[in-house]
Write a protein that holds these residues in place. Structure first.
Motif, PDB file in Angstrom:
ATOM      1  N   ILE A 105       0.963  -1.149  -0.120  1.00 56.66           N
ATOM      2  CA  ILE A 105       0.010  -0.024  -0.024  1.00 56.66           C
ATOM      3  C   ILE A 105       0.961   1.218   0.099  1.00 56.66           C
ATOM      4  CG2 ILE A 105      -0.393   0.101   2.547  1.00 56.66           C
ATOM      5  CD1 ILE A 105      -3.198   0.832   0.007  1.00 56.66           C
ATOM      6  N   ALA A 106       0.657   2.165  -0.938  1.00 50.54           N
ATOM      7  CA  ALA A 106       1.505   3.477  -0.947  1.00 50.54           C
ATOM      8  C   ALA A 106       0.570   4.349  -0.361  1.00 50.54           C
ATOM      9  CB  ALA A 106       1.626   3.714  -2.344  1.00 50.54           C
ATOM     10  N   VAL A 107       0.970   4.701   0.918  1.00 50.72           N
ATOM     11  CA  VAL A 107       0.633   5.767   1.981  1.00 50.72           C
ATOM     12  C   VAL A 107       0.586   7.172   1.123  1.00 50.72           C
ATOM     13  CG1 VAL A 107       0.280   6.747   4.163  1.00 50.72           C
ATOM     14  CG2 VAL A 107       0.801   4.278   3.664  1.00 50.72           C
ATOM     15  N   THR A 108      -0.489   8.005   0.849  1.00 47.15           N
ATOM     16  CA  THR A 108      -0.265   9.467   0.367  1.00 47.15           C
ATOM     17  C   THR A 108      -0.838  10.242   1.101  1.00 47.15           C
ATOM     18  OG1 THR A 108      -2.239   9.379  -1.085  1.00 47.15           O
ATOM     19  CG2 THR A 108      -0.182   8.550  -1.996  1.00 47.15           C
ATOM     20  N   ASP A 109      -1.678  10.021   2.000  1.00 43.75           N
ATOM     21  CA  ASP A 109      -2.460  10.917   2.921  1.00 43.75           C
ATOM     22  C   ASP A 109      -3.139  10.161   4.053  1.00 43.75           C
ATOM     23  OD1 ASP A 109      -4.112  12.794   3.649  1.00 43.75           O
ATOM     24  OD2 ASP A 109      -5.583  12.534   1.931  1.00 43.75           O
ATOM     25  N   LEU A 110      -2.736  10.920   5.287  1.00 43.31           N
ATOM     26  CA  LEU A 110      -2.988  10.092   6.564  1.00 43.31           C
ATOM     27  C   LEU A 110      -4.141  11.341   7.359  1.00 43.31           C
ATOM     28  CD1 LEU A 110       0.147   8.490   7.997  1.00 43.31           C
ATOM     29  CD2 LEU A 110      -1.770   7.424   7.050  1.00 43.31           C
ATOM     30  N   SER A 111      -4.341  12.392   6.663  1.00 41.81           N
ATOM     31  CA  SER A 111      -5.250  13.365   7.105  1.00 41.81           C
ATOM     32  C   SER A 111      -6.563  13.009   7.615  1.00 41.81           C
ATOM     33  CB  SER A 111      -5.216  14.629   6.471  1.00 41.81           C
ATOM     34  OG  SER A 111      -5.927  14.422   5.102  1.00 41.81           O
ATOM     35  N   ALA A 112      -7.218  12.081   6.968  1.00 38.85           N
ATOM     36  CA  ALA A 112      -8.818  11.796   7.249  1.00 38.85           C
ATOM     37  C   ALA A 112      -8.657  11.104   8.669  1.00 38.85           C
ATOM     38  CB  ALA A 112      -9.070  10.778   6.106  1.00 38.85           C
ATOM     39  N   PRO A 113      -9.989  11.308   9.378  1.00 33.29           N
ATOM     40  CA  PRO A 113      -9.915  10.688  10.704  1.00 33.29           C
ATOM     41  C   PRO A 113      -9.983   9.288  10.719  1.00 33.29           C
ATOM     42  CG  PRO A 113     -11.693  12.258  10.455  1.00 33.29           C
ATOM     43  CD  PRO A 113     -10.885  12.202   9.075  1.00 33.29           C
ATOM     44  N   GLY A 114      -9.135   8.544  11.283  1.00 36.03           N
ATOM     45  CA  GLY A 114      -9.130   7.146  11.361  1.00 36.03           C
ATOM     46  C   GLY A 114      -8.244   6.461  10.222  1.00 36.03           C
ATOM     47  N   ALA A 115      -7.401   7.334   9.622  1.00 34.02           N
ATOM     48  CA  ALA A 115      -6.543   6.642   8.585  1.00 34.02           C
ATOM     49  C   ALA A 115      -5.491   5.717   9.328  1.00 34.02           C
ATOM     50  CB  ALA A 115      -6.007   7.819   7.880  1.00 34.02           C
ATOM     51  N   LEU A 116      -4.914   6.406  10.228  1.00 31.99           N
ATOM     52  CA  LEU A 116      -3.769   5.652  10.869  1.00 31.99           C
ATOM     53  C   LEU A 116      -4.442   4.353  11.481  1.00 31.99           C
ATOM     54  CD1 LEU A 116      -1.648   8.308  12.755  1.00 31.99           C
ATOM     55  CD2 LEU A 116      -0.886   6.897  11.039  1.00 31.99           C
ATOM     56  N   GLU A 117      -5.564   4.371  12.025  1.00 35.48           N
ATOM     57  CA  GLU A 117      -6.305   3.258  12.586  1.00 35.48           C
ATOM     58  C   GLU A 117      -6.404   2.093  11.403  1.00 35.48           C
ATOM     59  OE1 GLU A 117      -6.897   6.165  13.413  1.00 35.48           O
ATOM     60  OE2 GLU A 117      -6.492   6.376  15.417  1.00 35.48           O
ATOM     61  N   GLU A 118      -6.969   2.743  10.553  1.00 33.09           N
ATOM     62  CA  GLU A 118      -7.114   1.751   9.229  1.00 33.09           C
ATOM     63  C   GLU A 118      -5.845   1.122   8.789  1.00 33.09           C
ATOM     64  OE1 GLU A 118      -8.603   2.983   5.660  1.00 33.09           O
ATOM     65  OE2 GLU A 118      -9.237   1.094   4.860  1.00 33.09           O
ATOM     66  N   LEU A 119      -4.768   2.096   8.659  1.00 36.42           N
ATOM     67  CA  LEU A 119      -3.311   1.474   7.941  1.00 36.42           C
ATOM     68  C   LEU A 119      -3.009   0.385   9.065  1.00 36.42           C
ATOM     69  CD1 LEU A 119      -1.145   1.997   6.200  1.00 36.42           C
ATOM     70  CD2 LEU A 119      -0.191   3.620   7.669  1.00 36.42           C
ATOM     71  N   ALA A 120      -3.170   0.535  10.197  1.00 40.62           N
ATOM     72  CA  ALA A 120      -2.641  -0.696  11.267  1.00 40.62           C
ATOM     73  C   ALA A 120      -3.405  -1.888  10.957  1.00 40.62           C
ATOM     74  CB  ALA A 120      -3.007  -0.016  12.703  1.00 40.62           C
ATOM     75  N   THR A 121      -4.693  -1.982  10.301  1.00 42.56           N
ATOM     76  CA  THR A 121      -5.509  -3.254  10.140  1.00 42.56           C
ATOM     77  C   THR A 121      -4.893  -3.884   8.748  1.00 42.56           C
ATOM     78  OG1 THR A 121      -7.207  -2.123   8.614  1.00 42.56           O
ATOM     79  CG2 THR A 121      -7.569  -2.085  11.173  1.00 42.56           C
ATOM     80  N   LEU A 122      -4.082  -3.403   7.964  1.00 41.83           N
ATOM     81  CA  LEU A 122      -3.798  -3.863   6.659  1.00 41.83           C
ATOM     82  C   LEU A 122      -2.846  -5.209   6.940  1.00 41.83           C
ATOM     83  CD1 LEU A 122      -3.376  -0.995   4.391  1.00 41.83           C
ATOM     84  CD2 LEU A 122      -5.342  -2.126   4.939  1.00 41.83           C
ATOM     85  N   PRO A 123      -1.735  -5.271   7.868  1.00 34.61           N
ATOM     86  CA  PRO A 123      -1.215  -6.542   8.003  1.00 34.61           C
ATOM     87  C   PRO A 123      -1.957  -7.634   8.159  1.00 34.61           C
ATOM     88  CG  PRO A 123       0.108  -4.616   8.863  1.00 34.61           C
ATOM     89  CD  PRO A 123      -1.309  -4.298   8.535  1.00 34.61           C
ATOM     90  N   ASP A 124      -2.872  -7.587   8.881  1.00 34.96           N
ATOM     91  CA  ASP A 124      -3.740  -8.550   9.223  1.00 34.96           C
ATOM     92  C   ASP A 124      -4.421  -9.044   7.993  1.00 34.96           C
ATOM     93  OD1 ASP A 124      -3.244  -9.285  11.684  1.00 34.96           O
ATOM     94  OD2 ASP A 124      -4.592  -7.562  12.488  1.00 34.96           O
ATOM     95  N   GLN A 125      -4.631  -8.302   6.811  1.00 33.33           N
ATOM     96  CA  GLN A 125      -5.305  -8.704   5.846  1.00 33.33           C
ATOM     97  C   GLN A 125      -4.197  -9.096   4.609  1.00 33.33           C
ATOM     98  OE1 GLN A 125      -7.900  -5.475   4.539  1.00 33.33           O
ATOM     99  NE2 GLN A 125      -7.858  -4.817   6.558  1.00 33.33           N
ATOM    100  N   GLY A 126      -3.018  -9.204   5.043  1.00 27.10           N
ATOM    101  CA  GLY A 126      -1.978  -9.730   3.952  1.00 27.10           C
ATOM    102  C   GLY A 126      -1.499  -8.778   3.050  1.00 27.10           C
TER     103      GLY A 126
END
Ligand code: URP
Ligand code: ZN
Ligand code: ZN
Length: 464
Positions: free
Chosen positions: A124-145
């Motif tokens: 995943i290429a991260v370009t924008d973390l400004s939205a509420p919850g973006a960091l939390e969503e990013l943290a879920t990705l490794p569990d999805q492979g």
């Protein structure tokens, strides 16, 4: 379906011996001497190398970039990859500004749906973390492979992130088991140099290189290394092109830090003078970081030999010369950045790297297959030949003579970086999970056979 590969020279990162390889279904189930066993298909591999399918950790298929979209979609890009002996790749899924990661991944999965010829994973290429919850969503990705986060430190006004985004992503990676990848160039300094060059009337492709000096790559590489160390995250520096970037990686590795570097095929062969080719031909070589002074080629060969750099990718990011690269006629900064190469990595590295005495055959396998698989959570299903591994196999004829050309390659792109280069050694038969993809220079499988691979977290092995 069973396949018996008879009498080939089995070469992995560690071993080199003559043996038979038996495949049942999708996996290798037996490797041994003179196996007396019935099989649906028998392949005579005497005089050939039997290699693990190559893993390309850096590709950009059907990616919007530079005001256009890369010309190879999943079908054409993966066909080209298969002919070159690559059976798995990890493509960059780019988060649009303000887009959720889930939506970005859904877009990339939709592009691949039904078209896949080889196996695929996504960074995943991260370009924008400004939205509420973006960091939390990013943290879920490794569990999805999705177990690698990519950040661009360049391409100001487009994909570039600031250091806060970089550092926060590194902190998430440290907590979730993801590997951080960086495109390391100082985008702010480069932007100043580009605007000045244009203001002075310098519009030719060579200014792509002149406005991105190697120090801007070295600075960003070192910055990323130091920040990753503070955050406690493992770091992988993509497309290292020059001594200025190799050095900080080597220093960090010497200290035992979790830092790895990758270079790409093209940096061994294309130098800065290619950008000066007349009639806008130089635009074919506008990729980033740019082709460097030729002296760097020896630096890179030494670095891949002594493990300062640990992988060779293609950074396949293909744009047509006619119609896409020409968007930048009269303004080098508008030439879409990227070059093709997904098909020729194994041929070029075998012929010039192994044949030229720079690296051993085992090291070639390690750089093109095993290390990418290990670093990106695909090992040991991918990247080696072992009982239980996916039967992704390349039967490679070390005596097959090929002249590389856009006239015969399988990408949609209208030029080849290595046009006219004669190599000795090329894939003969390519198998993906026991299915023959390529044989007798023909594609014998249909799109749909490739699968998405949910990858293991950094440092973990990929089971079934
Ligand atoms: O020029 C390049 N390398 N284009 C692809 C995007 C990237 O920076 O990897
Ligand atoms: Zn890049
Ligand atoms: Zn790239």
């Amino acid at each position: 379906m069973s396949v018996l590969i008879k009498g080939g020279r089995v070469v992995t990162a560690a071993d080199d011996y003559v043996a038979d390889v038996f495949i049942e279904g999708e996996r290798i189930t037996l490797i041994g001497e003179s196996l007396d066993i019935a099989a649906d298909k028998v392949i005579d591999a005497r005089g050939k190398y039997v290699l693990p399918g190559c893993v390309d950790p850096h590709t950009h298929l059907e990616m919007p970039f530079g005001g256009t979209v890369t010309i190879d979609d999943v079908e054409s890009g993966q066909t080209s990859a298969a002919f070159g002996g690559t059976t798995c790749h990890v493509d960059f899924c780019i988060q649009g500004k303000g887009q959720t990661f889930a939506d970005a991944l859904a877009d990339w999965h939709a592009k691949a749906d039904g078209k896949q010829l080889i196996d695929i994973g996504y960074h995943i290429a991260v370009t924008d973390l400004s939205a509420p919850g973006a960091l939390e969503e990013l943290a879920t990705l490794p569990d999805q492979g999705v177990t690698s986060y990519k950040l661009f430190m360049a391409y100001k006004g487009a994909l570039m992130v600031d250091d806060e985004t970089l550092f926060r992503t590194m902190e998430v990676a440290a907590a979730t088991g993801a590997l951080v990848m960086v495109h390391a160039e100082n985008g702010d300094a480069i932007d100043v140099l580009v605007q000045r060059a244009l203001a002075e009337g310098h519009t030719d492709p060579i200014y792509h290189a002149l406005t991105r000096p190697p120090e801007t790559e070295g600075e960003a590489t070192n910055r990323a290394i130091q920040l990753a160390h503070v955050a406690g995250a493992p770091l992988y520096v993509v497309h290292v092109s020059c001594q200025e970037s190799v050095e900080p990686i080597a220093i960090a590795r010497e200290k035992g830090w979790d830092v790895w570097g990758e270079t790409c095929t093209q940096y061994f062969f294309i130098d800065q003078t290619f950008l000066e080719r007349p009639n806008f031909e130089g635009a074919k070589y506008v990729y980033t970081p740019p082709p460097r002074d030729k002296a760097n080629q020896d630096v890179l060969w030494a670095a891949v030999r002594n493990d300062e750099l640990s992988a060779i990718s293609t950074d396949h990011c293909a744009f047509l010369w006619q119609g896409q690269k020409t968007l930048g006629e009269g303004d080098f900064s508008k030439i879409p950045n990227g070059g093709p190469g997904i098909e020729n990595r194994l041929q070029m590295i075998h012929h010039f790297g192994v044949g030229g005495g720079h690296i051993s055959l085992n090291r070639m396998v390690e750089l093109l297959a095993t290390n990418p698989a290990k670093l990106f959570g695909l090992y040991p299903r991918k990247g080696t030949l072992a009982v239980g591994s996916d039967a992704d196999v390349v039967i490679f004829d070390p005596n097959k003579k090929v002249t590389i050309s856009a006239a015969t390659h399988h990408s949609k792109v209208d030029y080849n970086l290595y046009e006219g280069t004669e190599v000795v050694g090329s894939p003969d038969v390519v198998l993906l999970r026991g299915n023959v993809l390529v044989e007798n220079d023909e594609l014998v499988a249909s799109p749909g056979i490739g699968q998405y691979v949910a990858r293991a977290k950094f440092g973990e092995q990929l089971g079934r």
